[in-house]
Design a protein around this motif. Sequence first.
Motif, mmCIF file in Angstrom:
data_model
loop_
_atom_site.group_PDB
_atom_site.id
_atom_site.type_symbol
_atom_site.label_atom_id
_atom_site.label_comp_id
_atom_site.label_asym_id
_atom_site.label_seq_id
_atom_site.Cartn_x
_atom_site.Cartn_y
_atom_site.Cartn_z
ATOM 1 N N ARG A 291 -29.729 1.782 -10.133
ATOM 2 C CA ARG A 291 -28.950 0.596 -9.782
ATOM 3 C C ARG A 291 -29.797 -0.403 -9.010
ATOM 4 O O ARG A 291 -30.786 -0.036 -8.384
ATOM 5 N N GLY A 292 -29.368 -1.650 -9.053
ATOM 6 C CA GLY A 292 -30.031 -2.702 -8.295
ATOM 7 C C GLY A 292 -29.464 -4.042 -8.665
ATOM 8 O O GLY A 292 -28.609 -4.155 -9.558
ATOM 9 N N VAL A 293 -29.930 -5.083 -7.992
ATOM 10 C CA VAL A 293 -29.505 -6.437 -8.332
ATOM 11 C C VAL A 293 -30.079 -6.786 -9.701
ATOM 12 O O VAL A 293 -31.292 -6.677 -9.922
ATOM 13 N N GLU B 204 -34.232 -6.557 -8.922
ATOM 14 C CA GLU B 204 -34.545 -5.132 -8.762
ATOM 15 C C GLU B 204 -34.395 -4.383 -10.083
ATOM 16 O O GLU B 204 -35.250 -3.586 -10.465
ATOM 17 N N GLN C 217 -23.249 -9.007 -8.813
ATOM 18 C CA GLN C 217 -24.699 -9.227 -8.934
ATOM 19 C C GLN C 217 -25.462 -7.941 -9.196
ATOM 20 O O GLN C 217 -26.587 -7.962 -9.685
ATOM 21 N N ASP C 218 -24.857 -6.805 -8.882
ATOM 22 C CA ASP C 218 -25.492 -5.519 -9.141
ATOM 23 C C ASP C 218 -25.232 -5.066 -10.573
ATOM 24 O O ASP C 218 -24.260 -5.477 -11.200
ATOM 25 N N ASN C 219 -26.125 -4.222 -11.059
ATOM 26 C CA ASN C 219 -25.854 -3.532 -12.317
ATOM 27 C C ASN C 219 -26.604 -2.209 -12.285
ATOM 28 O O ASN C 219 -27.366 -1.931 -11.355
ATOM 29 N N GLY C 220 -26.376 -1.399 -13.298
ATOM 30 C CA GLY C 220 -26.989 -0.086 -13.321
ATOM 31 C C GLY C 220 -27.159 0.434 -14.726
ATOM 32 O O GLY C 220 -26.552 -0.084 -15.676
ATOM 33 N N ARG D 70 -19.780 -7.209 -16.663
ATOM 34 C CA ARG D 70 -20.670 -8.094 -15.904
ATOM 35 C C ARG D 70 -21.478 -8.996 -16.846
ATOM 36 O O ARG D 70 -21.936 -8.566 -17.902
ATOM 37 N N ASN E 199 -19.537 -1.667 -7.527
ATOM 38 C CA ASN E 199 -20.407 -2.596 -6.813
ATOM 39 C C ASN E 199 -20.100 -4.046 -7.183
ATOM 40 O O ASN E 199 -19.496 -4.317 -8.218
ATOM 41 N N ALA F 225 -22.535 -0.966 -12.760
ATOM 42 C CA ALA F 225 -22.731 -0.602 -11.356
ATOM 43 C C ALA F 225 -21.395 -0.221 -10.733
ATOM 44 O O ALA F 225 -21.185 -0.414 -9.533
#
Length: 446
Positions: A11-13, A17, A105-108, A50, A102, A99
Amino acid sequence: MGRLFGTDGVRGVANTELSPELAFRLGRIGAYVLARGKKQPFIIVGKDTRASGDLLEAALTAGILSAGANVWRVGVVSTPAVAYLTRYLNADAGVMISASHNPVQDNGIKFFGGDGFKLLDSQEDEIERFLKEQDTLPRPIGAAVGRVYDRTDAVEFYKKFLIGTVRNRFEGMTVILDCGNGAAYDIGPDVFRRLGANVIVRNGEPDGSNINVQCGSTHPEVIQQTTVEQKAQIGLSFDGDADRLIACDENGDLIDGDYCMAICGQALKERGELVHTTIVTTVMSNVGFIKAAEQLGIQVVRTSVGDRYVMEAMREGGYILGGEQSGHIIFLQHNTTGDGVLTALQLTDILVEKKQPMSELRTIMKTYPQVMINVRVQDKMAWRHNPSIQAAIAEVERALGGDGRVLVRESGTEPLVRVMAEGPDVDTVRQYVENIVTVIRQELGK
């Protein structure tokens, strides 16, 4: 590079990221590791709502194709749908882009093996090892590269599976669904309507940016208010990827994962279907759940926090019901991961079967007041060996006796020690927690 995989994938922005470059490499290496030696392998790829899902899907898919594996894109679906379809369609692996709860702006990126289960630590470690090395993996050319096939029709298999897990139809029921503007926005309302329920949907119009925004399982006030206003029998709220459920009864009183497990566990036990008469949960489950299980004659196996640890214990012990207070509930006789829509269906099915209001079913357990304080420290592991801290914990444990409990644990990601206690009286419990926190700050505080 530290360990990339967390407890629930990478995960991260999104686009920083979790960049498209990283998604490409994860797709390429993941396909190699999970489909190595297979002839014409194929991998299922799904995503939540998202906006960044399109970006990451394109990069991830390109990586998979570069390894010579085909991709079946199933579109916007829930995480448990990807797990189920991977297994049902005999795919070599499945990938979910989400994500969960979350912010937008986050995703995974979350991988499933061909058996529909999350990857073993050894498989994640192998993917990470390849990520740290120069890319020397095979690069097929010509007709040997992978191809993309859009299989948005595949979600119908999952919907039919969900409907087949219940015993009753829901005619006469008014049900509130908060879809969190996420992956359940179509699946949830559709299966409930097919079962005959009058469905009132909240937050079922995703636009790419409104997932989890003041809605879904982290904002149960939406279903609480709507359920009372609409005089519905039950309210059901999902998170962004629909692998967890938080519910409420007709009075708007919350039904979290502990209540769900108690209600469903009792029903399964009465049917003779609760294997080994056991439920698996984490150390965060309320002591009220533990006492309710004891009264029901149900054994409880407790694990570390995280649904992957619950799943490990379930598979090792052959159990079929487990989950977390947060609403990740696993019905292992049906699916290989936590499934919010499946849990919602099971809970509603029991409501119909029992012919009792959910407020009565909810009395199966009483939640004990819970207080938790996070303490920032220099060394988050030092509390375990500090005599003064251990003495303070032991003193509170003696005071609570069998009417409560203390749980002290270090954060997995921050320099924090978390102090939690439960007991019959909230003011007393708060004082107990503050007593321990005071000692921790004296001994370990910055």
